[in-house]
Design a protein around this motif. Structure first.
Motif, mmCIF file in Angstrom:
data_model
loop_
_atom_site.group_PDB
_atom_site.id
_atom_site.type_symbol
_atom_site.label_atom_id
_atom_site.label_comp_id
_atom_site.label_asym_id
_atom_site.label_seq_id
_atom_site.Cartn_x
_atom_site.Cartn_y
_atom_site.Cartn_z
ATOM 1 N N GLN A 1 0.848 -1.188 0.000
ATOM 2 C CA GLN A 1 0.000 0.000 0.000
ATOM 3 C C GLN A 1 0.890 1.246 0.000
ATOM 4 O O GLN A 1 1.795 1.367 0.807
ATOM 5 C CB GLN A 1 -0.906 0.012 1.232
ATOM 6 N N VAL A 2 0.597 2.141 -0.922
ATOM 7 C CA VAL A 2 1.393 3.352 -1.040
ATOM 8 C C VAL A 2 0.918 4.372 -0.014
ATOM 9 O O VAL A 2 -0.282 4.615 0.129
ATOM 10 C CB VAL A 2 1.282 3.942 -2.445
ATOM 11 N N GLN A 3 1.861 4.973 0.689
ATOM 12 C CA GLN A 3 1.542 5.998 1.676
ATOM 13 C C GLN A 3 2.459 7.187 1.516
ATOM 14 O O GLN A 3 3.671 7.028 1.323
ATOM 15 C CB GLN A 3 1.664 5.441 3.100
ATOM 16 N N LEU A 4 1.874 8.370 1.628
ATOM 17 C CA LEU A 4 2.626 9.613 1.639
ATOM 18 C C LEU A 4 2.429 10.229 3.015
ATOM 19 O O LEU A 4 1.284 10.350 3.486
ATOM 20 C CB LEU A 4 2.124 10.580 0.573
ATOM 21 N N VAL A 5 3.518 10.630 3.646
ATOM 22 C CA VAL A 5 3.433 11.123 5.027
ATOM 23 C C VAL A 5 4.140 12.466 5.124
ATOM 24 O O VAL A 5 5.370 12.532 5.205
ATOM 25 C CB VAL A 5 4.060 10.117 6.012
ATOM 26 N N GLU A 6 3.361 13.541 5.166
ATOM 27 C CA GLU A 6 3.940 14.875 5.268
ATOM 28 C C GLU A 6 4.367 15.184 6.701
ATOM 29 O O GLU A 6 3.751 14.702 7.669
ATOM 30 C CB GLU A 6 2.938 15.957 4.846
ATOM 31 N N SER A 7 5.399 15.991 6.809
ATOM 32 C CA SER A 7 5.834 16.498 8.114
ATOM 33 C C SER A 7 6.543 17.827 7.902
ATOM 34 O O SER A 7 6.855 18.197 6.763
ATOM 35 C CB SER A 7 6.768 15.500 8.819
ATOM 36 N N GLY A 8 6.780 18.522 9.011
ATOM 37 C CA GLY A 8 7.534 19.771 8.945
ATOM 38 C C GLY A 8 6.717 21.029 9.106
ATOM 39 O O GLY A 8 7.273 22.137 9.150
ATOM 40 N N GLY A 9 5.404 20.893 9.179
ATOM 41 C CA GLY A 9 4.573 22.072 9.379
ATOM 42 C C GLY A 9 4.745 22.636 10.781
ATOM 43 O O GLY A 9 5.393 22.048 11.636
ATOM 44 N N GLY A 10 4.160 23.800 11.000
ATOM 45 C CA GLY A 10 4.253 24.420 12.313
ATOM 46 C C GLY A 10 3.769 25.841 12.286
ATOM 47 O O GLY A 10 3.168 26.295 11.312
#
Length: 124
Positions: A1-10
């Protein structure tokens, strides 16, 4: 299963910077390298809008509203796309999403797989 996981916001003050990351899980390095990767954002009460995108070459394409301030890049060896945000303004406040699709067609449309989003809030 393909997953995209964003991070770095704030939360940042106007004029500040952030770097968003979006690793793609569940695909080979070759598949990722052949994918178009895009960044979109959605502010409260507004429709989702295109921000930036890149093809396999890493060349970036941008919405007029972010040209000169945002930079999209990718590391095909890490299956990751990045969005460097500089000189942030309150109007940049939104949830930022990364998305992927097979290469081809318009870079601001046609994305099939989306991440969950990361919140960017810019105070004046």
């Amino acid at each position: 299963q393909v997953q995209l996981v964003e991070s770095g916001g704030g939360l940042v003050q106007a004029g500040g910077s952030l770097r968003l990351s979006c690793p793609v899980f569940g695909v080979s390095e070759r598949t990722f390298a052949g994918s178009d990767m895009g960044w979109f954002r959605q502010a409260p009460g507004k429709e989702r809008e295109f921000v930036a995108a890149t093809r396999w070459s890493g060349i970036g394409y941008y919405a007029d509203s972010v040209k000169g301030r945002f930079t999209v890049s990718r590391d095909n060896a890490k299956n990751t796309v990045y969005l460097q945000l500089t000189n942030l303004q309150p109007e940049d406040t939104a949830v930022y999403y990364c998305a992927s699709k097979n290469s081809g067609g318009l870079l601001n449309d046609g994305y099939k797989i989306w991440g969950q989003g990361t919140q960017v809030t810019v105070s004046s």
